[in-house]
Design a protein around this motif. Structure first.
Motif, short mmCIF file in Angstrom:
data_model
loop_
_atom_site.label_atom_id
_atom_site.label_comp_id
_atom_site.label_asym_id
_atom_site.label_seq_id
_atom_site.Cartn_x
_atom_site.Cartn_y
_atom_site.Cartn_z
N ALA A 16 -1.82 -13.49 -0.21
CA ALA A 16 -1.39 -14.48 0.80
C ALA A 16 -0.26 -13.41 1.53
O ALA A 16 -0.57 -13.51 2.69
N MET A 17 0.53 -12.92 0.81
CA MET A 17 1.46 -12.08 1.58
C MET A 17 0.78 -10.72 2.21
O MET A 17 1.20 -10.48 3.57
N GLY A 18 -0.06 -10.09 1.73
CA GLY A 18 -0.79 -8.86 2.12
C GLY A 18 -1.35 -9.43 3.41
O GLY A 18 -1.30 -8.59 4.57
N ARG A 19 -2.06 -10.53 3.44
CA ARG A 19 -2.87 -10.94 4.71
C ARG A 19 -1.74 -11.07 5.81
O ARG A 19 -2.05 -10.98 6.84
N GLN A 23 -1.89 -9.43 9.15
CA GLN A 23 -2.14 -10.12 10.69
C GLN A 23 -0.81 -10.03 11.62
O GLN A 23 -1.14 -9.88 12.82
N THR A 24 0.29 -9.80 11.03
CA THR A 24 1.54 -9.78 11.91
C THR A 24 1.55 -8.22 12.52
O THR A 24 1.97 -8.14 13.75
N ALA A 28 1.33 -7.53 16.53
CA ALA A 28 2.44 -6.57 17.02
C ALA A 28 1.70 -5.18 17.68
O ALA A 28 2.37 -4.39 18.10
N GLY A 29 0.39 -5.07 17.58
CA GLY A 29 -0.14 -3.82 18.24
C GLY A 29 -0.06 -2.57 17.30
O GLY A 29 -0.55 -1.36 17.83
N VAL A 30 0.00 -2.89 16.09
CA VAL A 30 -0.05 -1.60 15.04
C VAL A 30 -1.42 -1.55 14.66
O VAL A 30 -2.20 -2.42 14.01
N PRO A 31 -2.02 -0.45 14.72
CA PRO A 31 -3.29 0.16 14.47
C PRO A 31 -3.51 -0.11 12.64
O PRO A 31 -2.66 0.58 12.07
N THR A 32 -3.98 -1.01 12.16
CA THR A 32 -4.00 -1.43 10.87
C THR A 32 -5.14 -1.28 10.06
O THR A 32 -6.48 -1.95 10.62
N THR A 33 -5.28 -0.72 8.97
CA THR A 33 -6.47 -0.58 7.96
C THR A 33 -6.16 -1.49 6.70
O THR A 33 -4.96 -1.42 6.32
N VAL A 34 -7.19 -2.08 6.32
CA VAL A 34 -6.79 -3.07 5.30
C VAL A 34 -7.82 -2.95 4.06
O VAL A 34 -9.09 -2.41 4.18
N TRP A 35 -7.57 -3.04 2.77
CA TRP A 35 -8.24 -2.93 1.59
C TRP A 35 -7.90 -3.83 0.72
O TRP A 35 -6.50 -4.19 0.66
N ASN A 36 -8.52 -4.43 -0.22
CA ASN A 36 -8.45 -5.43 -1.25
C ASN A 36 -9.49 -5.33 -2.25
O ASN A 36 -10.79 -4.94 -2.07
N ARG A 37 -8.88 -5.27 -3.39
CA ARG A 37 -9.59 -5.02 -4.75
C ARG A 37 -10.88 -6.07 -4.70
O ARG A 37 -11.95 -5.44 -4.95
N THR A 38 -10.53 -7.04 -4.58
CA THR A 38 -11.74 -8.39 -4.57
C THR A 38 -12.19 -8.38 -3.11
O THR A 38 -11.31 -8.84 -2.15
N ARG A 41 -11.67 -10.84 1.24
CA ARG A 41 -10.49 -11.46 1.53
C ARG A 41 -9.93 -11.00 3.13
O ARG A 41 -8.80 -11.30 3.56
N ASP A 42 -10.53 -10.10 3.61
CA ASP A 42 -10.18 -9.21 4.85
C ASP A 42 -10.92 -9.93 6.03
O ASP A 42 -10.68 -9.50 7.05
N ALA A 43 -11.81 -10.93 5.99
CA ALA A 43 -12.45 -11.54 6.99
C ALA A 43 -11.58 -11.75 8.22
O ALA A 43 -11.62 -11.47 9.31
N GLU A 44 -10.44 -12.47 7.87
CA GLU A 44 -9.64 -13.18 8.82
C GLU A 44 -8.91 -12.15 9.69
O GLU A 44 -8.65 -11.99 10.88
N VAL A 45 -8.40 -11.19 8.92
CA VAL A 45 -7.50 -10.15 9.44
C VAL A 45 -8.45 -9.03 10.13
O VAL A 45 -8.05 -8.50 11.27
N VAL A 46 -9.69 -8.85 9.84
CA VAL A 46 -10.61 -8.22 10.47
C VAL A 46 -11.18 -8.50 11.66
O VAL A 46 -11.11 -8.00 12.85
N ALA A 47 -11.09 -10.09 11.51
CA ALA A 47 -11.72 -10.88 13.12
C ALA A 47 -10.45 -10.47 14.07
O ALA A 47 -10.52 -10.79 15.34
#
Length: 292
Positions: A16-19, A23-24, A28-38, A41-47
């Motif tokens: 919950a905190m990582g997402r 997202q924030t 804010a316009g920060v180029p952001t790459t995400v990863w999660n072990r499971t 969970r990245d669908a919302e932030v990738v969208a």
């Protein structure tokens, strides 16, 4: 369109905190790459505009700053140890809840691997990130803090506590200690009035007002504690406090509920009175915590 003043950031861990952090940052316009072990969970932030990485190693290659928002100290090592070589030369921000000595250990580990390390303590719940009231405390590398300050300030107010990497966690854990003991007291109080059929929702506003009023006494308590003089300004001595706490524990027992949340401070007071400090101020209870 991304804001070119921001360095690319990687977020490892999408609970919950990582997402909320990812997202924030994207907003804010920060180029952001995400990863999660499971996966999944990245669908919302990738969208929203983040880039998904299939592995932690791939993820860290996408960011100048790597933010670890994982479960605990062990999970940080489980995730980062295998990719230490990829992290070498990068900047690492640990926002996982780790105890002060654990944060210092991570800083030492990072130094061995050529990683510039910053630690942080998040004083917010996920829904607060990026909004008024969100605060994150930082300590460790001031270079990392200053280099990424615009991005960090998009998450909440950003305050640097010094180069000791354990200081942010120390303040964080001290504040959380105050919070959890307050909640524990509320739970016991709600259980007590509940024995008379009073709903917790009815009790809560009165409890909040009372606790807020009593919080105004904290600066006076702090002044006495810092002075080390528990006899010069005695608003309530330990003998009186013991009597009050004994009565509160009796009330809980009579009502058929446990007084465990209250018992911690009551035991400290009992020890101070037994040691002959009954005439001293209630604030002397802190000395029992210090082993005195």
């Amino acid at each position: 369109m991304t804001n070119t003043q921001h360095h690319p950031v990687t977020v490892l861990g999408l609970g919950a905190m990582g997402r909320a952090l990812a997202q924030t940052l994207v907003k804010a316009g920060v180029p952001t790459t995400v990863w999660n072990r499971t996966p999944g969970r990245d669908a919302e932030v990738v969208a929203a505009g983040a880039v998904s990485a299939a592995t932690a190693g791939q993820a860290v290659r996408g960011g100048d700053l790597v933010i670890a928002v994982l479960l605990d100290h062990a999970s940080v090592h489980q995730t980062l140890d295998p990719i230490a070589a990829e992290l070498s030369g990068k900047q690492l921000l640990n926002l996982t809840s780790t105890a002060p000595e654990q944060s210092r250990e991570l800083a030492e580990w990072a130094a061995v691997h050529g990683i510039d390390f910053l630690d942080g303590g998040i004083m917010a719940v996920p829904s607060m990130i990026g909004a008024d009231g969100s605060s994150i405390l930082y300590s460790g590398s001031e270079t990392v803090f200053q280099a990424h300050r615009p991005a960090l300030e998009s998450l909440g107010s950003a305050e640097f506590f010094g180069t000791d990497p354990g200081l942010a966690a120390l303040w964080d854990f001290a504040l959380l200690t105050s919070m959890y003991t307050m909640f524990g007291g509320f739970f016991q109080a709600a259980a007590l009035v509940g024995t008379a059929g009073v709903p917790a929702a009815e009790f809560a506003p009165r409890a909040a007002a009372w606790v807020s009023a009593m919080a105004s006494s904290l600066p006076r308590y702090a002044r006495i504690i810092d002075s080390g003089d528990y006899t010069g300004e005695v608003f309530q001595d330990l003998v009186f406090t013991k009597s009050a706490l004994d009565a509160l524990r009796q009330a809980a027992s009579d009502a058929g509920i446990t007084a465990e949340p209250l018992s911690g401070i009551a035991d400290l007071v009992d020890r101070q009175v037994a040691a002959g400090h009954g005439a001293a101020a209630f604030e002397r209870s802190i000395e029992a915590l210090r082993g005195h």
